[in-house]
Design a protein around this motif. Structure first.
Motif, PDB file in Angstrom:
ATOM      1  N   ARG A 142      31.048  17.292 -16.822  1.00 14.62           N
ATOM      2  CA  ARG A 142      30.761  16.385 -15.703  1.00 14.62           C
ATOM      3  C   ARG A 142      30.839  17.090 -14.349  1.00 14.62           C
ATOM      4  NH1 ARG A 142      27.165  12.945 -16.310  1.00 14.62           N
ATOM      5  NH2 ARG A 142      27.577  11.295 -17.812  1.00 14.62           N
ATOM      6  N   TRP A 143      31.576  18.186 -14.282  1.00 11.87           N
ATOM      7  CA  TRP A 143      31.643  18.907 -13.015  1.00 11.87           C
ATOM      8  C   TRP A 143      30.313  19.591 -12.700  1.00 11.87           C
ATOM      9  CZ3 TRP A 143      35.437  18.942  -9.332  1.00 11.87           C
ATOM     10  CH2 TRP A 143      36.598  18.235  -9.662  1.00 11.87           C
ATOM     11  N   GLY A 144      29.453  19.698 -13.696  1.00 11.45           N
ATOM     12  CA  GLY A 144      28.114  20.195 -13.425  1.00 11.45           C
ATOM     13  C   GLY A 144      27.347  19.250 -12.514  1.00 11.45           C
ATOM     14  N   ASN A 145      27.639  17.933 -12.627  1.00 15.57           N
ATOM     15  CA  ASN A 145      27.008  16.965 -11.733  1.00 15.57           C
ATOM     16  C   ASN A 145      27.490  17.146 -10.295  1.00 15.57           C
ATOM     17  OD1 ASN A 145      27.574  14.716 -14.422  1.00 15.57           O
ATOM     18  ND2 ASN A 145      25.612  15.647 -13.913  1.00 15.57           N
ATOM     19  N   TRP A 146      28.727  17.595 -10.147  1.00 13.81           N
ATOM     20  CA  TRP A 146      29.242  17.873  -8.797  1.00 13.81           C
ATOM     21  C   TRP A 146      28.481  19.039  -8.172  1.00 13.81           C
ATOM     22  CZ3 TRP A 146      32.524  22.191  -7.301  1.00 13.81           C
ATOM     23  CH2 TRP A 146      33.002  22.101  -5.996  1.00 13.81           C
ATOM     24  N   PHE A 147      28.223  20.082  -8.958  1.00 13.98           N
ATOM     25  CA  PHE A 147      27.454  21.217  -8.442  1.00 13.98           C
ATOM     26  C   PHE A 147      26.049  20.793  -8.032  1.00 13.98           C
ATOM     27  CE2 PHE A 147      30.649  23.807 -10.683  1.00 13.98           C
ATOM     28  CZ  PHE A 147      30.898  24.770  -9.722  1.00 13.98           C
ATOM     29  N   ASN A 148      25.466  19.854  -8.758  1.00  8.39           N
ATOM     30  CA  ASN A 148      24.095  19.415  -8.467  1.00  8.39           C
ATOM     31  C   ASN A 148      24.035  18.256  -7.486  1.00  8.39           C
ATOM     32  OD1 ASN A 148      23.157  21.347 -10.210  1.00  8.39           O
ATOM     33  ND2 ASN A 148      22.553  19.922 -11.833  1.00  8.39           N
ATOM     34  N   GLN A 149      25.190  17.751  -7.030  1.00  6.46           N
ATOM     35  CA  GLN A 149      25.256  16.598  -6.129  1.00  6.46           C
ATOM     36  C   GLN A 149      24.437  15.428  -6.691  1.00  6.46           C
ATOM     37  OE1 GLN A 149      25.204  17.013  -1.862  1.00  6.46           O
ATOM     38  NE2 GLN A 149      25.364  19.239  -1.953  1.00  6.46           N
ATOM     39  N   LEU A 162      33.312  11.156  -2.299  1.00  6.74           N
ATOM     40  CA  LEU A 162      32.526  12.376  -2.454  1.00  6.74           C
ATOM     41  C   LEU A 162      31.530  12.478  -1.306  1.00  6.74           C
ATOM     42  CD1 LEU A 162      31.551  14.826  -4.162  1.00  6.74           C
ATOM     43  CD2 LEU A 162      29.994  13.244  -5.322  1.00  6.74           C
ATOM     44  N   HIS A 163      31.553  13.602  -0.608  1.00  5.80           N
ATOM     45  CA  HIS A 163      30.644  13.800   0.519  1.00  5.80           C
ATOM     46  C   HIS A 163      29.346  14.430   0.022  1.00  5.80           C
ATOM     47  CE1 HIS A 163      29.858  15.696   4.737  1.00  5.80           C
ATOM     48  NE2 HIS A 163      29.095  14.628   4.506  1.00  5.80           N
ATOM     49  N   ILE A 164      28.290  13.651   0.009  1.00  3.56           N
ATOM     50  CA  ILE A 164      26.972  14.145  -0.382  1.00  3.56           C
ATOM     51  C   ILE A 164      26.258  14.666   0.866  1.00  3.56           C
ATOM     52  CG2 ILE A 164      24.711  13.503  -1.309  1.00  3.56           C
ATOM     53  CD1 ILE A 164      26.881  13.695  -3.411  1.00  3.56           C
ATOM     54  N   THR A 165      25.817  15.906   0.803  1.00  2.00           N
ATOM     55  CA  THR A 165      25.149  16.524   1.953  1.00  2.00           C
ATOM     56  C   THR A 165      23.668  16.759   1.731  1.00  2.00           C
ATOM     57  OG1 THR A 165      25.746  18.729   1.129  1.00  2.00           O
ATOM     58  CG2 THR A 165      27.284  17.665   2.657  1.00  2.00           C
ATOM     59  N   SER A 166      23.225  16.738   0.481  1.00  2.00           N
ATOM     60  CA  SER A 166      21.823  17.009   0.169  1.00  2.00           C
ATOM     61  C   SER A 166      20.970  15.760   0.391  1.00  2.00           C
ATOM     62  CB  SER A 166      21.688  17.470  -1.288  1.00  2.00           C
ATOM     63  OG  SER A 166      20.334  17.599  -1.655  1.00  2.00           O
ATOM     64  N   SER A 167      19.749  15.984   0.825  1.00  2.00           N
ATOM     65  CA  SER A 167      18.790  14.881   1.000  1.00  2.00           C
ATOM     66  C   SER A 167      17.586  15.040   0.072  1.00  2.00           C
ATOM     67  CB  SER A 167      18.323  14.828   2.463  1.00  2.00           C
ATOM     68  OG  SER A 167      17.751  16.073   2.852  1.00  2.00           O
ATOM     69  N   ALA A 168      17.705  15.947  -0.900  1.00  3.99           N
ATOM     70  CA  ALA A 168      16.608  16.183  -1.841  1.00  3.99           C
ATOM     71  C   ALA A 168      16.503  15.031  -2.842  1.00  3.99           C
ATOM     72  CB  ALA A 168      16.826  17.496  -2.583  1.00  3.99           C
ATOM     73  N   ASP A 169      15.286  14.803  -3.331  1.00  6.27           N
ATOM     74  CA  ASP A 169      15.021  13.783  -4.361  1.00  6.27           C
ATOM     75  C   ASP A 169      15.528  12.402  -3.971  1.00  6.27           C
ATOM     76  OD1 ASP A 169      13.833  15.700  -6.027  1.00  6.27           O
ATOM     77  OD2 ASP A 169      15.778  16.257  -6.885  1.00  6.27           O
ATOM     78  N   GLY A 170      15.379  12.069  -2.716  1.00  6.50           N
ATOM     79  CA  GLY A 170      15.718  10.725  -2.267  1.00  6.50           C
ATOM     80  C   GLY A 170      17.191  10.485  -1.985  1.00  6.50           C
ATOM     81  N   ARG A 171      18.021  11.511  -2.018  1.00 14.41           N
ATOM     82  CA  ARG A 171      19.439  11.326  -1.724  1.00 14.41           C
ATOM     83  C   ARG A 171      19.627  10.985  -0.247  1.00 14.41           C
ATOM     84  NH1 ARG A 171      19.384  16.080  -4.825  1.00 14.41           N
ATOM     85  NH2 ARG A 171      20.407  15.912  -6.877  1.00 14.41           N
ATOM     86  N   VAL A 172      20.639  10.192   0.027  1.00 13.13           N
ATOM     87  CA  VAL A 172      21.001   9.851   1.404  1.00 13.13           C
ATOM     88  C   VAL A 172      22.388  10.421   1.666  1.00 13.13           C
ATOM     89  CG1 VAL A 172      21.445   8.008   3.063  1.00 13.13           C
ATOM     90  CG2 VAL A 172      19.651   7.734   1.333  1.00 13.13           C
TER      91      VAL A 172
END
Length: 333
Positions: A142-149, A162-172
């Motif tokens: 499951r920590w692989g999901n953390w690497f991929n955000q 969890l601080h999400i910083t990526s905006s790829a693939d529709g992420r906010v």
């Protein structure tokens, strides 16, 4: 929310060693597999099996499981790969994430069955041995999901957000429930539960594995409810919630029926393993006795030195001296 009160996301999920990409997601999967095989091997030996059998069967189970996990993901999220504007080739890019545990377990079981059949081993006994290891492997994976955000939950301002910083693939970008962490901790709890229950109740004939499945489904249901990534819904519930419910009921039914039909635990899990172990113990005992006998023969005498064998010439000289003394004594008399 304070700046320090959150779980940071990695800036990137892949490092490059020259032209070779080192992906965090893949490393988590690989480490999880090694942990599952290591623990499964220890449990298998404790049940009376041979060392190395778990790894031999894993050679079949792991590839089947990876294919099954990917197939489940691609089929249930087909629009990510086959809808307009998407590239179907991406369906083969496993390293980018996307493995469904339901498909991995189902097809992995087929691979394990093939490996067990080749070794003459009952699949339920093997499944019981490997069950806690699978749960630990999921916790690590499951920590692989953390690497991929990816696969995070609803927005929150809790200190462990969890601080999400990526905006790829529709992420906010923002702060969300770390569902990857929730599931990782839950899987650790499931593994410990199975280990405890197996020791306490001597589970056999696949019941330890069924307990793992049932316990995992309970956690997956509430964690799945928290997620915000796109998913198919049936009657208001996500598809994986329905899957967890159905699989949970099947696992509980199996535990009840199996306990009535085949109570207790298998006496023999691997043909010939017990005889080999007994023969090895016997040879070790004989070798130990021989070493002790050799050691006793080489012990020093009471004066601290080893007894020296008497030379043949010494005995003859003593006899001659005794005869001379007797002759002289006769002359005197």
């Amino acid at each position: 929310m304070e700046e320090l009160a959150y779980i940071p996301s990695p800036s990137r999920g892949v490092l490059y060693l020259g032209p070779i990409p080192l992906r965090g997601y893949a490393f988590c999967i690989i480490i999880g597999v090694f942990v599952a095989v290591w623990l499964g091997n220890r449990r298998w030996i404790a049940r009376g099996g041979r060392a190395g059998t778990v790894a031999d069967i894993a050679v079949w189970a792991v590839p089947f499981g990876l294919v099954g996990g990917r197939l489940y993901h691609v089929i249930t999220d087909y629009e990510l790969y086959f809808s307009k504007g998407r590239d179907w080739v991406d369906a083969f890019k496993v390293w980018e994430g996307g493995l469904g545990i339901w498909g991995a377990i189902a097809l992995g079981a087929v691979g394990a069955w093939i490996g067990c059949r080749r070794r003459g081993i009952p699949l339920p006994a093997y499944a019981d041995a490997i069950a806690p290891g699978i749960a630990f492997a999921q916790a690590i994976g499951r920590w692989g999901n953390w690497f991929n955000q990816e696969l995070y939950g609803k927005e929150t301002h809790l200190p462990w957000a969890l601080h999400i910083t990526s905006s790829a693939d529709g992420r906010v970008p923002g702060y969300y429930h770390p569902t990857f962490l929730y599931e990782s901790l839950w899987c650790i709890g499931v593994a410990l539960l199975v280990i405890w229950a197996d020791r306490r109740f001597k589970l056999g004939h696949g019941r330890a594995f069924a307990l793992y499945v049932a316990a995992y489904c309970v956690g997956r249901a509430w964690i799945e409810y928290m997620r915000v990534d796109d998913a198919h819904h049936i009657l208001g519930l996500r598809l994986n919630d329905w899957t967890a419910l159905i699989v949970f009921l099947l696992a509980v039914t199996y535990i009840v029926v199996s306990a009535k039909k085949r109570p207790g635990r298998e006496e023999v899990v691997e043909p010939g393993a017990a005889e080999e172990a007994a023969e090895a113990d016997s040879e070790a005992a004989v070798s130990l006795d021989k070493d002790e006998a050799d050691s006793s023969a080489a012990k020093p005498d009471a004066e601290g030195s080893a007894a020296e064998p008497e030379e043949p010439g010494d005995a003859e000289n003593e006899a001659e001296d005794s005869a001379k003394d007797s002759a002289e004594s006769a002359k005197k008399s």
